[in-house]
Design a protein around this motif. Structure first.
Motif, PDB file in Angstrom:
ATOM      1  N   ALA A   1       0.831  -1.211   0.000  1.00 46.34           N
ATOM      2  CA  ALA A   1       0.000   0.000   0.000  1.00 46.34           C
ATOM      3  C   ALA A   1       0.856   1.248   0.000  1.00 46.34           C
ATOM      4  CB  ALA A   1      -0.953   0.007   1.203  1.00 46.34           C
ATOM      5  N   ALA A   2       1.898   1.261   0.823  1.00 49.89           N
ATOM      6  CA  ALA A   2       2.768   2.444   0.871  1.00 49.89           C
ATOM      7  C   ALA A   2       3.445   2.648  -0.470  1.00 49.89           C
ATOM      8  CB  ALA A   2       3.795   2.298   1.979  1.00 49.89           C
ATOM      9  N   ALA A   3       3.875   1.569  -1.097  1.00 55.65           N
ATOM     10  CA  ALA A   3       4.525   1.693  -2.400  1.00 55.65           C
ATOM     11  C   ALA A   3       3.557   2.259  -3.431  1.00 55.65           C
ATOM     12  CB  ALA A   3       5.048   0.332  -2.856  1.00 55.65           C
ATOM     13  N   LEU A   4       2.315   1.815  -3.400  1.00 54.36           N
ATOM     14  CA  LEU A   4       1.336   2.345  -4.336  1.00 54.36           C
ATOM     15  C   LEU A   4       1.090   3.825  -4.107  1.00 54.36           C
ATOM     16  CD1 LEU A   4      -1.336  -0.494  -4.477  1.00 54.36           C
ATOM     17  CD2 LEU A   4       0.194   0.242  -6.292  1.00 54.36           C
ATOM     18  N   VAL A   5       0.984   4.217  -2.836  1.00 56.05           N
ATOM     19  CA  VAL A   5       0.764   5.626  -2.535  1.00 56.05           C
ATOM     20  C   VAL A   5       1.970   6.433  -2.978  1.00 56.05           C
ATOM     21  CG1 VAL A   5       0.432   7.320  -0.690  1.00 56.05           C
ATOM     22  CG2 VAL A   5      -0.867   5.203  -0.676  1.00 56.05           C
ATOM     23  N   LEU A   6       3.175   5.941  -2.703  1.00 51.98           N
ATOM     24  CA  LEU A   6       4.376   6.672  -3.073  1.00 51.98           C
ATOM     25  C   LEU A   6       4.555   6.749  -4.578  1.00 51.98           C
ATOM     26  CD1 LEU A   6       6.854   5.344  -0.377  1.00 51.98           C
ATOM     27  CD2 LEU A   6       5.796   7.600  -0.509  1.00 51.98           C
ATOM     28  N   ALA A   7       4.067   5.758  -5.295  1.00 49.66           N
ATOM     29  CA  ALA A   7       4.227   5.742  -6.740  1.00 49.66           C
ATOM     30  C   ALA A   7       3.111   6.462  -7.463  1.00 49.66           C
ATOM     31  CB  ALA A   7       4.291   4.288  -7.222  1.00 49.66           C
TER      32      ALA A   7
ATOM     33  N   VAL B   1     -21.360   5.913  -1.512  1.00 49.64           N
ATOM     34  CA  VAL B   1     -20.972   5.345  -2.799  1.00 49.64           C
ATOM     35  C   VAL B   1     -21.275   3.848  -2.796  1.00 49.64           C
ATOM     36  CG1 VAL B   1     -19.177   7.075  -3.212  1.00 49.64           C
ATOM     37  CG2 VAL B   1     -18.575   4.931  -2.070  1.00 49.64           C
ATOM     38  N   PRO B   2     -21.426   3.254  -3.968  1.00 48.96           N
ATOM     39  CA  PRO B   2     -21.629   1.799  -4.017  1.00 48.96           C
ATOM     40  C   PRO B   2     -20.383   1.062  -3.516  1.00 48.96           C
ATOM     41  CG  PRO B   2     -22.127   2.827  -6.144  1.00 48.96           C
ATOM     42  CD  PRO B   2     -21.501   3.874  -5.290  1.00 48.96           C
ATOM     43  N   ARG B   3     -20.583  -0.144  -3.055  1.00 48.09           N
ATOM     44  CA  ARG B   3     -19.471  -0.985  -2.609  1.00 48.09           C
ATOM     45  C   ARG B   3     -18.574  -1.267  -3.808  1.00 48.09           C
ATOM     46  NH1 ARG B   3     -17.853  -6.356  -2.218  1.00 48.09           N
ATOM     47  NH2 ARG B   3     -16.990  -6.948  -0.201  1.00 48.09           N
ATOM     48  N   PRO B   4     -17.291  -0.906  -3.726  1.00 50.56           N
ATOM     49  CA  PRO B   4     -16.389  -1.157  -4.852  1.00 50.56           C
ATOM     50  C   PRO B   4     -16.197  -2.650  -5.101  1.00 50.56           C
ATOM     51  CG  PRO B   4     -15.440   0.443  -3.339  1.00 50.56           C
ATOM     52  CD  PRO B   4     -16.638  -0.153  -2.660  1.00 50.56           C
ATOM     53  N   ALA B   5     -16.197  -3.047  -6.355  1.00 50.15           N
ATOM     54  CA  ALA B   5     -15.983  -4.447  -6.721  1.00 50.15           C
ATOM     55  C   ALA B   5     -14.615  -4.927  -6.232  1.00 50.15           C
ATOM     56  CB  ALA B   5     -16.089  -4.616  -8.231  1.00 50.15           C
ATOM     57  N   LYS B   6     -13.664  -4.027  -6.141  1.00 51.66           N
ATOM     58  CA  LYS B   6     -12.309  -4.370  -5.688  1.00 51.66           C
ATOM     59  C   LYS B   6     -12.315  -4.963  -4.278  1.00 51.66           C
ATOM     60  CE  LYS B   6      -7.719  -3.647  -6.061  1.00 51.66           C
ATOM     61  NZ  LYS B   6      -6.890  -4.351  -6.965  1.00 51.66           N
ATOM     62  N   MET B   7     -13.357  -4.697  -3.490  1.00 49.34           N
ATOM     63  CA  MET B   7     -13.422  -5.254  -2.134  1.00 49.34           C
ATOM     64  C   MET B   7     -13.551  -6.773  -2.142  1.00 49.34           C
ATOM     65  SD  MET B   7     -15.386  -2.621   0.325  1.00 49.34           S
ATOM     66  CE  MET B   7     -14.759  -0.971   0.520  1.00 49.34           C
ATOM     67  N   ASP B   8     -13.922  -7.347  -3.275  1.00 50.44           N
ATOM     68  CA  ASP B   8     -14.001  -8.804  -3.395  1.00 50.44           C
ATOM     69  C   ASP B   8     -12.629  -9.426  -3.647  1.00 50.44           C
ATOM     70  OD1 ASP B   8     -16.747  -8.824  -3.007  1.00 50.44           O
ATOM     71  OD2 ASP B   8     -17.163  -8.602  -5.149  1.00 50.44           O
ATOM     72  N   ASP B   9     -11.638  -8.598  -3.947  1.00 46.45           N
ATOM     73  CA  ASP B   9     -10.291  -9.076  -4.256  1.00 46.45           C
ATOM     74  C   ASP B   9      -9.519  -9.325  -2.959  1.00 46.45           C
ATOM     75  OD1 ASP B   9      -7.679  -9.495  -5.063  1.00 46.45           O
ATOM     76  OD2 ASP B   9      -7.556  -7.661  -6.274  1.00 46.45           O
ATOM     77  N   PRO B  10      -9.138 -10.580  -2.680  1.00 51.47           N
ATOM     78  CA  PRO B  10      -8.398 -10.855  -1.449  1.00 51.47           C
ATOM     79  C   PRO B  10      -7.019 -10.186  -1.429  1.00 51.47           C
ATOM     80  CG  PRO B  10      -8.509 -12.823  -2.810  1.00 51.47           C
ATOM     81  CD  PRO B  10      -9.371 -11.779  -3.473  1.00 51.47           C
ATOM     82  N   GLN B  11      -6.556  -9.715  -2.570  1.00 52.40           N
ATOM     83  CA  GLN B  11      -5.258  -9.038  -2.657  1.00 52.40           C
ATOM     84  C   GLN B  11      -5.384  -7.514  -2.563  1.00 52.40           C
ATOM     85  OE1 GLN B  11      -2.372 -10.824  -2.717  1.00 52.40           O
ATOM     86  NE2 GLN B  11      -3.753 -12.558  -2.460  1.00 52.40           N
ATOM     87  N   ALA B  12      -6.604  -7.022  -2.331  1.00 51.68           N
ATOM     88  CA  ALA B  12      -6.810  -5.574  -2.247  1.00 51.68           C
ATOM     89  C   ALA B  12      -5.970  -5.004  -1.110  1.00 51.68           C
ATOM     90  CB  ALA B  12      -8.285  -5.266  -2.025  1.00 51.68           C
ATOM     91  N   GLU B  13      -5.423  -3.827  -1.346  1.00 51.27           N
ATOM     92  CA  GLU B  13      -4.590  -3.155  -0.353  1.00 51.27           C
ATOM     93  C   GLU B  13      -5.470  -2.328   0.568  1.00 51.27           C
ATOM     94  OE1 GLU B  13      -1.456  -3.826  -0.144  1.00 51.27           O
ATOM     95  OE2 GLU B  13      -1.400  -4.964  -2.003  1.00 51.27           O
ATOM     96  N   ALA B  14      -5.062  -2.223   1.831  1.00 45.25           N
ATOM     97  CA  ALA B  14      -5.840  -1.468   2.798  1.00 45.25           C
ATOM     98  C   ALA B  14      -4.917  -0.754   3.779  1.00 45.25           C
ATOM     99  CB  ALA B  14      -6.790  -2.387   3.559  1.00 45.25           C
TER     100      ALA B  14
ATOM    101  N   ASN C   1     -10.922   1.395   8.828  1.00 41.96           N
ATOM    102  CA  ASN C   1     -10.243   0.711   7.728  1.00 41.96           C
ATOM    103  C   ASN C   1     -10.644   1.329   6.398  1.00 41.96           C
ATOM    104  OD1 ASN C   1      -8.897  -1.331   9.283  1.00 41.96           O
ATOM    105  ND2 ASN C   1     -10.908  -2.248   9.594  1.00 41.96           N
ATOM    106  N   TRP C   2      -9.663   1.463   5.508  1.00 39.69           N
ATOM    107  CA  TRP C   2      -9.859   2.052   4.186  1.00 39.69           C
ATOM    108  C   TRP C   2      -9.208   1.151   3.144  1.00 39.69           C
ATOM    109  CZ3 TRP C   2     -12.303   6.877   3.996  1.00 39.69           C
ATOM    110  CH2 TRP C   2     -12.387   7.570   5.206  1.00 39.69           C
ATOM    111  N   MET C   3      -9.917   0.824   2.083  1.00 43.25           N
ATOM    112  CA  MET C   3      -9.349   0.092   0.968  1.00 43.25           C
ATOM    113  C   MET C   3      -8.727   1.102   0.014  1.00 43.25           C
ATOM    114  SD  MET C   3     -11.126  -2.229  -1.983  1.00 43.25           S
ATOM    115  CE  MET C   3     -11.773  -0.760  -2.772  1.00 43.25           C
ATOM    116  N   LEU C   4      -7.554   0.802  -0.474  1.00 43.07           N
ATOM    117  CA  LEU C   4      -6.828   1.668  -1.394  1.00 43.07           C
ATOM    118  C   LEU C   4      -7.039   1.225  -2.834  1.00 43.07           C
ATOM    119  CD1 LEU C   4      -4.598   3.729  -2.219  1.00 43.07           C
ATOM    120  CD2 LEU C   4      -2.935   1.918  -1.723  1.00 43.07           C
ATOM    121  N   GLU C   5      -7.356   2.187  -3.683  1.00 47.35           N
ATOM    122  CA  GLU C   5      -7.379   1.960  -5.128  1.00 47.35           C
ATOM    123  C   GLU C   5      -6.566   3.067  -5.770  1.00 47.35           C
ATOM    124  OE1 GLU C   5     -11.331   0.325  -6.808  1.00 47.35           O
ATOM    125  OE2 GLU C   5     -11.871   1.742  -5.225  1.00 47.35           O
ATOM    126  N   GLN C   6      -5.909   2.756  -6.862  1.00 49.10           N
ATOM    127  CA  GLN C   6      -5.147   3.744  -7.597  1.00 49.10           C
ATOM    128  C   GLN C   6      -5.689   3.804  -9.025  1.00 49.10           C
ATOM    129  OE1 GLN C   6      -2.634   5.904  -6.548  1.00 49.10           O
ATOM    130  NE2 GLN C   6      -3.156   6.726  -8.536  1.00 49.10           N
TER     131      GLN C   6
END
Length: 163
Positions: A19-25, A91-104, A111-116
């Motif tokens: 998650a930190a890498a995604l935010v930094l990138a 907002v609607p529930r993001p489909a990404k929340m079904d991804d077990p690899q989702a970053e948070a 708790n917050w799910m991260l999307e880029q």
């Protein structure tokens, strides 16, 4: 609009290893760019009531940015710094929340799910709440998740956990 007192962050911890890498990138739009109108969510009446309560609890400033709500005017949307930080509630529930690899990330117990999304700053959506709250940062804040602490208290007080 009632502004709550500014609180210093108690904790911010990364739950996902990259998650930190995604935010930094993250890359974003240039500061001062014209902001388009913000789409207003259409939540259920129950979620809308939580969102209206949240709107009354949101801070007047976030990281020294004054609250300047986007158009169209709605209790379901808020902004700081002329669109540098935008919040949408219901907002609607993001489909990404079904991804077990989702970053948070976790900020002060929320708790917050991260999307880029491609071509924009990071987007964070609450998890385990009866209404989904989304916060989007411009590229200016792409490397800084501390603004989430400004929203954690108001979210925790107004949007109940999903049991």
């Amino acid at each position: 609009m009632t502004s709550s007192a500014r609180r210093s962050p108690r904790s911010i911890s990364v739950l996902g290893p990259s998650a930190a890498a995604l935010v930094l990138a993250a890359a974003g739009c240039s500061p001062g760019a014209a902001q388009p109108p913000v789409p207003v969510p259409t939540p259920s009446p129950e979620a809308a009531a939580y969102c209206e309560a949240l709107d009354r609890e949101l801070p007047g400033t976030v990281l020294d940015r004054e609250r300047t709500d986007p158009s169209p005017d709605s209790a379901l949307t808020a902004g700081w710094g002329d669109g540098a930080i935008v919040l949408r509630c219901g907002v609607p529930r993001p489909a990404k929340m079904d991804d077990p690899q989702a970053e948070a990330v976790e900020a002060d117990g929320v708790n917050w799910m991260l999307e880029q999304p491609e071509g924009s700053g990071p987007r964070f959506t609450t998890t385990y709440r009866k209404a989904y709250v989304e916060v989007t940062f411009s590229g200016e804040y792409a490397r800084d998740i501390t603004p989430l602490s400004a929203f954690a208290g108001p979210v925790a007080r107004t949007v109940p956990d999903r049991l």
